[in-house]
Design an enzyme around this catalytic site. Structure first.
Site, PDB file in Angstrom:
ATOM      1  N   PRO A  13       3.301  -5.598   1.900  1.00  0.00           N
ATOM      2  CA  PRO A  13       4.757  -5.552   2.026  1.00  0.00           C
ATOM      3  C   PRO A  13       5.304  -4.265   2.644  1.00  0.00           C
ATOM      4  CG  PRO A  13       4.083  -5.371  -0.275  1.00  0.00           C
ATOM      5  CD  PRO A  13       2.867  -5.780   0.513  1.00  0.00           C
ATOM      6  N   ASN A  14       6.317  -4.461   3.443  1.00  0.00           N
ATOM      7  CA  ASN A  14       7.078  -3.390   4.107  1.00  0.00           C
ATOM      8  C   ASN A  14       6.338  -2.725   5.261  1.00  0.00           C
ATOM      9  OD1 ASN A  14       9.443  -3.590   2.391  1.00  0.00           O
ATOM     10  ND2 ASN A  14       8.111  -2.794   0.779  1.00  0.00           N
ATOM     11  N   ARG A  21      10.482   2.750   8.956  1.00  0.00           N
ATOM     12  CA  ARG A  21      10.551   3.058   7.532  1.00  0.00           C
ATOM     13  C   ARG A  21      10.012   4.465   7.270  1.00  0.00           C
ATOM     14  NH1 ARG A  21       5.554   0.878   3.806  1.00  0.00           N
ATOM     15  NH2 ARG A  21       6.630   1.497   1.923  1.00  0.00           N
ATOM     16  N   TYR A  26       5.228   7.621   7.111  1.00  0.00           N
ATOM     17  CA  TYR A  26       4.417   6.559   7.720  1.00  0.00           C
ATOM     18  C   TYR A  26       4.311   6.624   9.239  1.00  0.00           C
ATOM     19  CZ  TYR A  26       4.811   4.679   3.005  1.00  0.00           C
ATOM     20  OH  TYR A  26       4.761   4.525   1.646  1.00  0.00           O
ATOM     21  N   ASN A  77      -4.538  -2.818   3.758  1.00  0.00           N
ATOM     22  CA  ASN A  77      -3.574  -1.881   3.179  1.00  0.00           C
ATOM     23  C   ASN A  77      -2.654  -2.745   2.318  1.00  0.00           C
ATOM     24  OD1 ASN A  77      -1.571  -0.145   2.458  1.00  0.00           O
ATOM     25  ND2 ASN A  77      -1.291   0.749   4.491  1.00  0.00           N
ATOM     26  N   ALA A  80       2.519  -1.588  -1.534  1.00  0.00           N
ATOM     27  CA  ALA A  80       2.921  -1.412  -2.938  1.00  0.00           C
ATOM     28  C   ALA A  80       2.098  -2.279  -3.898  1.00  0.00           C
ATOM     29  CB  ALA A  80       4.407  -1.713  -3.095  1.00  0.00           C
ATOM     30  N   ASP A  90      -8.306  -9.964  -7.650  1.00  0.00           N
ATOM     31  CA  ASP A  90      -9.130 -11.121  -8.021  1.00  0.00           C
ATOM     32  C   ASP A  90      -9.462 -11.994  -6.814  1.00  0.00           C
ATOM     33  OD1 ASP A  90      -9.269 -10.350 -10.647  1.00  0.00           O
ATOM     34  OD2 ASP A  90      -7.815 -11.806 -11.390  1.00  0.00           O
ATOM     35  N   GLU A 101     -10.269  -0.182   1.943  1.00  0.00           N
ATOM     36  CA  GLU A 101      -8.859   0.022   1.565  1.00  0.00           C
ATOM     37  C   GLU A 101      -8.299   1.175   2.393  1.00  0.00           C
ATOM     38  OE1 GLU A 101      -8.513   1.009  -2.587  1.00  0.00           O
ATOM     39  OE2 GLU A 101      -6.387   1.538  -2.424  1.00  0.00           O
ATOM     40  N   HIS A 103      -4.808   3.511   3.329  1.00  0.00           N
ATOM     41  CA  HIS A 103      -3.414   3.923   3.105  1.00  0.00           C
ATOM     42  C   HIS A 103      -3.045   4.959   4.137  1.00  0.00           C
ATOM     43  CE1 HIS A 103      -3.268   1.756  -0.624  1.00  0.00           C
ATOM     44  NE2 HIS A 103      -4.442   2.280  -0.930  1.00  0.00           N
ATOM     45  N   ILE A 104      -1.874   4.801   4.688  1.00  0.00           N
ATOM     46  CA  ILE A 104      -1.395   5.744   5.704  1.00  0.00           C
ATOM     47  C   ILE A 104      -1.120   7.100   5.052  1.00  0.00           C
ATOM     48  CG2 ILE A 104       0.484   6.181   7.346  1.00  0.00           C
ATOM     49  CD1 ILE A 104       0.717   3.026   7.493  1.00  0.00           C
ATOM     50  N   ARG A 110       1.471  11.879  -4.058  1.00  0.00           N
ATOM     51  CA  ARG A 110       2.852  11.400  -4.121  1.00  0.00           C
ATOM     52  C   ARG A 110       3.241  11.157  -5.585  1.00  0.00           C
ATOM     53  NH1 ARG A 110       3.587   6.763   0.210  1.00  0.00           N
ATOM     54  NH2 ARG A 110       5.777   7.164  -0.351  1.00  0.00           N
TER      55      ARG A 110
HETATM   56  C1  DQA Z   1       0.903   2.773   1.360  1.00  0.00           C
HETATM   57  C2  DQA Z   1       1.162   3.582   0.081  1.00  0.00           C
HETATM   58  C3  DQA Z   1       1.833   2.726  -0.970  1.00  0.00           C
HETATM   59  O1  DQA Z   1       2.058   3.481  -2.155  1.00  0.00           O
HETATM   60  C4  DQA Z   1       3.163   2.233  -0.475  1.00  0.00           C
HETATM   61  O2  DQA Z   1       3.761   1.378  -1.416  1.00  0.00           O
HETATM   62  C5  DQA Z   1       3.078   1.581   0.861  1.00  0.00           C
HETATM   63  C6  DQA Z   1       2.162   2.115   1.871  1.00  0.00           C
HETATM   64  C7  DQA Z   1       0.353   3.645   2.493  1.00  0.00           C
HETATM   65  O3  DQA Z   1      -0.118   3.081   3.475  1.00  0.00           O
HETATM   66  O4  DQA Z   1       0.432   4.874   2.428  1.00  0.00           O
HETATM   67  O5  DQA Z   1       3.842   0.677   1.161  1.00  0.00           O
HETATM   68  O6  DQA Z   1      -0.073   1.785   1.076  1.00  0.00           O
END
Ligand code: DQA
Length: 150
Positions: A13-14, A21, A26, A77, A80, A90, A101, A103-104, A110
């Site tokens: 999401p997002n 954003r 990011y 990724n 959230a 699962d 996995e 994460h940016i 954080r």
């Molecule tokens: C994220 C980190 C998460 O905490 C956040 O909710 C995101 C992006 C990252 O790529 O840094 O939406 O996964």
């Protein structure tokens, strides 16, 4: 290109809002631009890269379920959902597809709630805090680990 070289990139999401954003966290690149670049790199590595983004937990789960026996490796990724979704965890366990996995941002630098991931302990590796470069590093890792078996 062999079917076995199929890698699925999943963004949660997002992440469709990348480039708009919270740019300081990011970055400025859009998801579309990022995917174009990743596809070029994948092509050079002879990896077939499919991509999927959704803001919906159920759609992410369905995509993972449908990938069983088709996708060789996942880059995810979970955004959230990293911090909340045992259901996506699962799903990944049930299809038995190895995943990295990404994460940016550095989720450990954080808010406290971001320091918990429901994915890290079942992943084959985690890349976080290196910006969108992390996705490219994940492709490199998959290439070396899986396709070159090194
Ligand atoms: C994220 C980190 C998460 O905490 C956040 O909710 C995101 C992006 C990252 O790529 O840094 O939406 O996964």
């Amino acid at each position: 290109m062999k079917k076995k070289n199929l890698v699925l990139l999943i963004n949660g999401p997002n992440l469709n809002l990348l480039g708009n954003r919270e740019k300081k966290i990011y970055g400025k690149i859009t998801l579309h631009q990022l995917i174009e670049k990743l596809k070029k790199k994948a092509n050079l590595l002879k990896i077939k890269l499919k991509t999927f983004q959704s803001n919906s937990e159920s759609k992410l789960i369905e995509k993972i379920q449908k990938s069983k026996n088709i996708v060789k490796y996942i880059i995810i990724n979970p955004a959230a959902y990293t911090h909340t979704s045992i259901a996506i965890r699962d799903a990944l366990l049930s299809v038995q597809i190895p995943f990295i996995e990404v994460h940016i941002s550095n989720i450990y630098a954080r808010e406290n709630f971001r320091a918990n991931s429901w994915f890290s302990d079942i992943s084959s590796g985690i890349i976080c805090g290196l910006g969108t470069q992390g996705y490219f590093l994940a492709l490199d890792a998959i290439y070396k680990k899986i396709f070159k078996k090194k």
